[in-house]
Scaffold this motif. Structure first.
Motif, PDB file in Angstrom:
ATOM      1  N   PHE A   9       0.797  -1.206   0.000  1.00 18.24           N
ATOM      2  CA  PHE A   9       0.000   0.000   0.000  1.00 18.24           C
ATOM      3  C   PHE A   9       0.837   1.267   0.000  1.00 18.24           C
ATOM      4  O   PHE A   9       0.408   2.287   0.497  1.00 18.24           O
ATOM      5  N   MET A  10       2.013   1.213  -0.533  1.00 19.43           N
ATOM      6  CA  MET A  10       2.867   2.388  -0.559  1.00 19.43           C
ATOM      7  C   MET A  10       2.346   3.418  -1.552  1.00 19.43           C
ATOM      8  O   MET A  10       2.691   4.568  -1.487  1.00 19.43           O
ATOM      9  N   GLN A  11       1.482   2.993  -2.460  1.00 18.78           N
ATOM     10  CA  GLN A  11       0.871   3.927  -3.401  1.00 18.78           C
ATOM     11  C   GLN A  11      -0.396   4.506  -2.772  1.00 18.78           C
ATOM     12  O   GLN A  11      -0.739   4.189  -1.655  1.00 18.78           O
ATOM     13  N   HIS A  12      -1.088   5.331  -3.503  1.00 15.44           N
ATOM     14  CA  HIS A  12      -2.308   5.960  -3.004  1.00 15.44           C
ATOM     15  C   HIS A  12      -3.527   5.070  -3.160  1.00 15.44           C
ATOM     16  O   HIS A  12      -4.568   5.363  -2.629  1.00 15.44           O
ATOM     17  N   ARG A  13      -3.394   3.980  -3.887  1.00 18.66           N
ATOM     18  CA  ARG A  13      -4.520   3.085  -4.109  1.00 18.66           C
ATOM     19  C   ARG A  13      -4.109   1.659  -3.752  1.00 18.66           C
ATOM     20  O   ARG A  13      -3.125   1.158  -4.251  1.00 18.66           O
ATOM     21  N   PRO A  35      -0.526   6.350   5.329  1.00 17.60           N
ATOM     22  CA  PRO A  35      -0.783   7.773   5.560  1.00 17.60           C
ATOM     23  C   PRO A  35      -1.161   8.550   4.296  1.00 17.60           C
ATOM     24  O   PRO A  35      -1.823   9.578   4.383  1.00 17.60           O
ATOM     25  N   ALA A  36      -0.776   8.059   3.126  1.00 20.14           N
ATOM     26  CA  ALA A  36      -1.075   8.769   1.881  1.00 20.14           C
ATOM     27  C   ALA A  36      -2.297   8.200   1.155  1.00 20.14           C
ATOM     28  O   ALA A  36      -2.604   8.623   0.045  1.00 20.14           O
ATOM     29  N   MET A  37      -2.997   7.267   1.785  1.00 19.97           N
ATOM     30  CA  MET A  37      -4.163   6.649   1.155  1.00 19.97           C
ATOM     31  C   MET A  37      -5.212   7.710   0.831  1.00 19.97           C
ATOM     32  O   MET A  37      -5.518   8.566   1.662  1.00 19.97           O
ATOM     33  N   GLU A  38      -5.750   7.660  -0.392  1.00 25.18           N
ATOM     34  CA  GLU A  38      -6.779   8.608  -0.813  1.00 25.18           C
ATOM     35  C   GLU A  38      -8.138   7.943  -0.971  1.00 25.18           C
ATOM     36  O   GLU A  38      -9.153   8.546  -0.670  1.00 25.18           O
ATOM     37  N   ASP A  39      -8.174   6.734  -1.485  1.00 24.38           N
ATOM     38  CA  ASP A  39      -9.427   6.014  -1.715  1.00 24.38           C
ATOM     39  C   ASP A  39      -9.280   4.594  -1.175  1.00 24.38           C
ATOM     40  O   ASP A  39      -8.324   3.908  -1.522  1.00 24.38           O
ATOM     41  N   LEU A  40     -10.233   4.174  -0.368  1.00 24.70           N
ATOM     42  CA  LEU A  40     -10.184   2.836   0.210  1.00 24.70           C
ATOM     43  C   LEU A  40     -11.551   2.185   0.064  1.00 24.70           C
ATOM     44  O   LEU A  40     -12.548   2.662   0.590  1.00 24.70           O
ATOM     45  N   MET A  58      -4.668   8.532   8.297  1.00 26.10           N
ATOM     46  CA  MET A  58      -4.831   8.582   6.844  1.00 26.10           C
ATOM     47  C   MET A  58      -5.416   9.953   6.497  1.00 26.10           C
ATOM     48  O   MET A  58      -6.570  10.089   6.098  1.00 26.10           O
ATOM     49  N   ALA A  59      -4.613  10.984   6.667  1.00 26.34           N
ATOM     50  CA  ALA A  59      -5.063  12.366   6.548  1.00 26.34           C
ATOM     51  C   ALA A  59      -5.512  12.735   5.126  1.00 26.34           C
ATOM     52  O   ALA A  59      -6.271  13.679   4.947  1.00 26.34           O
ATOM     53  N   ARG A  60      -5.067  12.004   4.125  1.00 24.44           N
ATOM     54  CA  ARG A  60      -5.444  12.316   2.733  1.00 24.44           C
ATOM     55  C   ARG A  60      -6.654  11.529   2.252  1.00 24.44           C
ATOM     56  O   ARG A  60      -7.076  11.668   1.104  1.00 24.44           O
ATOM     57  N   LEU A  61      -7.192  10.695   3.121  1.00 21.74           N
ATOM     58  CA  LEU A  61      -8.320   9.850   2.720  1.00 21.74           C
ATOM     59  C   LEU A  61      -9.520  10.693   2.315  1.00 21.74           C
ATOM     60  O   LEU A  61      -9.988  11.538   3.073  1.00 21.74           O
ATOM     61  N   LYS A  62      -9.985  10.495   1.091  1.00 26.76           N
ATOM     62  CA  LYS A  62     -11.134  11.229   0.553  1.00 26.76           C
ATOM     63  C   LYS A  62     -12.366  10.350   0.492  1.00 26.76           C
ATOM     64  O   LYS A  62     -13.471  10.820   0.663  1.00 26.76           O
ATOM     65  N   THR A  63     -12.173   9.057   0.189  1.00 27.82           N
ATOM     66  CA  THR A  63     -13.288   8.144   0.009  1.00 27.82           C
ATOM     67  C   THR A  63     -13.033   6.856   0.776  1.00 27.82           C
ATOM     68  O   THR A  63     -11.994   6.240   0.617  1.00 27.82           O
ATOM     69  N   LEU A  64     -14.012   6.467   1.599  1.00 24.45           N
ATOM     70  CA  LEU A  64     -13.970   5.196   2.323  1.00 24.45           C
ATOM     71  C   LEU A  64     -15.324   4.524   2.114  1.00 24.45           C
ATOM     72  O   LEU A  64     -16.343   5.042   2.541  1.00 24.45           O
ATOM     73  N   GLN A  65     -15.322   3.399   1.431  1.00 25.71           N
ATOM     74  CA  GLN A  65     -16.569   2.684   1.143  1.00 25.71           C
ATOM     75  C   GLN A  65     -16.615   1.406   1.957  1.00 25.71           C
ATOM     76  O   GLN A  65     -15.729   0.565   1.833  1.00 25.71           O
TER      77      GLN A  65
END
Length: 67
Positions: A9-13, A35-40, A58-65
């Protein structure tokens, strides 16, 4: 219990985790590991319990489904 290698998970996705019928609680360690996760996307699984407070890292998280 969900066990995933944080190196994946070193990438954003992350790799696809949805629709796998996974169960158990969500591990608190993932907050520090991603920490850089944006969409999960974790939907169509059978997770139980609250979201771990450590996931706030996960301060950059925009979407959590989770449905």
């Amino acid at each position: 219990m969900l066990i995933l290698n944080p190196c994946m998970f070193m990438q954003h996705r992350p790799p696809p985790i949805s629709e796998n019928n996974l169960s158990g609680t969500l591990p608190p360690e993932l907050g520090a590991a991603w920490p850089a996760m944006e969409d999960l996307e974790l939907s169509t699984n059978a997770f139980t319990g609250p979201l771990p407070k450590e996931w706030s890292k996960m301060a950059r998280l925009k979407t959590l489904q989770l449905k």
